[in-house]
Scaffold this active site. Structure first.
Site: not given
Length: 491
Positions: A174, A383
């Site tokens: 996927k 992040e």
């Protein structure tokens, strides 16, 4: 650049239904590149079933034959590397010269693991008794779900698919719905290479498809690359089904420059660490730690390079940084920048999006540098996944290690120094799955890659990656003719 956007399930390519489809939008100019299927839970189950049914014959396929097919796939990737690179650049905005390199690196991965496919073996185990013989067998785990991120689809898939095939696993892939096109093109190459139907399946879609896949109890392994939050959700779903997981998640990596470093090498290393790929890489050296004697001059030189970085069309050779991958990603990055400014971080350059001109319709963010950021600040801890650099100064090795390790992540780090003893001391102390020395963003098929803490666990690439897709079976044979007491334990 037309490509077949249909999924691959058991060798079949079901049509994309308009009622269950998603647009694929280029971040370069906002144009629609095509529409992909938003797979239903039933379609996901069909893909797992196809992989499960193919597993019995694929696991019995000789390592030599698996190797031959993998080399054939590598040949096709190399043949079509330029087309694949252009497709990925259109899909996620990465520089064409980088996507070309990543296509060839993916092919290298398939060749490396093809070389291991016929070398998977167990061992004989000496026991206390001469009357027994014991050995181990290494077997494929079965069906593996491979879920990749949008920043480097070809390379990330090569990291996962190559060892899975070498181990004898069948797979359901996927890709991210943001950048799925090169994975769908790979589905065409898989058929051309001659892989049996069902060995490699590709589904597309959003959260519903992802949940259906990761909660399927028939899986033998889930390998995911993406955000910490999604990785945690996958871990919870996999725990309920007792499915083992490999997670390659985020990072807030420290790039450490000592005062004895070769500055002319460290400078491009610091720039490439954060601005290559627009900072959209888990290994980005998003925290630059510079010794106090070197800090001001070095950081100003980094900022000066950042000011002169050429933003533009990633297909043009003169471009040094393209757009980020989506409008949503651009807004996330800009929000983080504004929050940092509100918190008092000192902005040296960048901090916004280009206004007007040819770049206005794309997802561009200016290369951004903040100086003297508090190591505990949000910008230094979480992040960003964009072209945003924070800098810190340090006085000695102890302080550098303390700052470098003071995050929830543990993926990568860089050391720039001419002191070999320091290299080995810091390599032991830094909490990171990869420690680069006098280089940054160097990748090799032979070198294992992965992190610790919230950067995930498990390893991709290198011999260690095959172990993620194998399990050990023990076989013990009683060689004696003795009739044993059924209530006694033989040892």
């Amino acid at each position: 650049m037309p490509t077949d956007t249909r999924m691959l399930i058991g060798g079949g390519r079901p049509e994309v239904e308009s009622a269950r489809s998603l647009p694929v939008v280029s971040p370069i100019d906002g144009s629609e590149l095509g529409r992909i299927a938003d797979a239903s839970a039933d379609q996901v189950r069909d893909a797992v079933t196809a992989a499960e049914e193919a597993s019995a014959s694929w696991r019995r396929t000789s390592g030599g034959e698996r190797s031959r097919l993998m080399h054939a796939l590598a040949d096709l990737i190399e043949r079509d590397a330029d087309d694949l690179a252009r497709l990925e650049t259109a899909d996620n905005g990465k520089l064409l010269r980088e996507t070309r390199a990543q296509a060839r690196f993916a092919a290298r991965n398939y060749r490396f693991f093809a070389g291991l496919a016929d070398k998977i073996h167990g061992r004989t185990v000496p026991l206390d008794s001469w009357d027994a013989f014991d050995y181990t067998v290494r077997e494929p785990v079965g069906v593996a779900a491979l879920i990749t991120a949008w920043n480097s689809p070809m390379q990330l898939l090569g990291n996962k698919l190559a060892p899975a095939l070498a181990a004898g696993c069948t797979v359901v892939i996927k890709p991210s719905e943001i950048a799925p096109l090169t994975t769908l093109r790979l589905a065409e190459l898989v058929a051309e290479a001659g892989f049996p139907a069902g060995v490699i399946n590709v589904i597309t879609g959003g959260p519903e498809a992802g949940v259906a896949l990761t909660s399927d109890p028939r899986l033998g392994r889930i390998s995911f690359t993406g955000s910490v939050e999604v990785g945690q959700a996958i871990q919870r779903a996999a725990t309920a089904a007792l499915v083992p997981v490999t997670l390659e998640l985020g990072g807030k990596s420290a790039n450490i420059v000592f005062d004895d470093a070769d500055v002319e090498r460290a400078l491009p290393g610091a720039v490439a660490g954060i601005f290559a790929a627009g900072g959209q890489t888990c290994i980005a050296g998003s925290r630059l730690l510079v010794h106090e004697r070197l800090h001001d001059e070095f950081v100003e030189r980094v900022a000066d390079v950042a000011r002169r970085i050429v933003l533009g069309d990633p297909t043009e050779e003169a471009t040094q940084m393209g757009p980020v991958a989506s409008t949503r990603q651009r807004e996330r990055i800009l929000d983080r920048i504004e929050q940092a400014r509100a918190d008092g971080a000192r902005l040296l350059t960048g901090g916004g999006a280009p206004e007007g001109g040819a770049l206005a319709s794309g997802c561009y963010v200016e290369p951004t540098v903040f100086a003297d950021v508090d190591p505990a600040a949000d910008l230094a801890q979480r992040e960003v996944f964009g072209p945003v650099l924070v800098t810190h100064r340090f006085a000695d090795e102890e302080e550098a290690v303390a700052i470098a390790n003071a995050t929830e992540y543990g993926l990568a780090s860089g050391i720039w120094t001419s002191d070999v003893s320091r290299v080995h001391r810091l390599a032991r102390e830094l909490v990171a799955g990869t420690v680069w020395v006098n280089t940054y963003r160097y990748s090799a098929a032979q070198a294992p890659f992965g992190g610790t803490r919230k950067s995930g666990y498990g390893r991709e690439r290198g011999i260690e990656a095959v172990d993620e897709y194998l399990r050990t079976k023990n076989v013990l044979i009683d060689l004696s003719d003795e009739v044993r007491d059924p209530f006694a334990i033989k040892a």
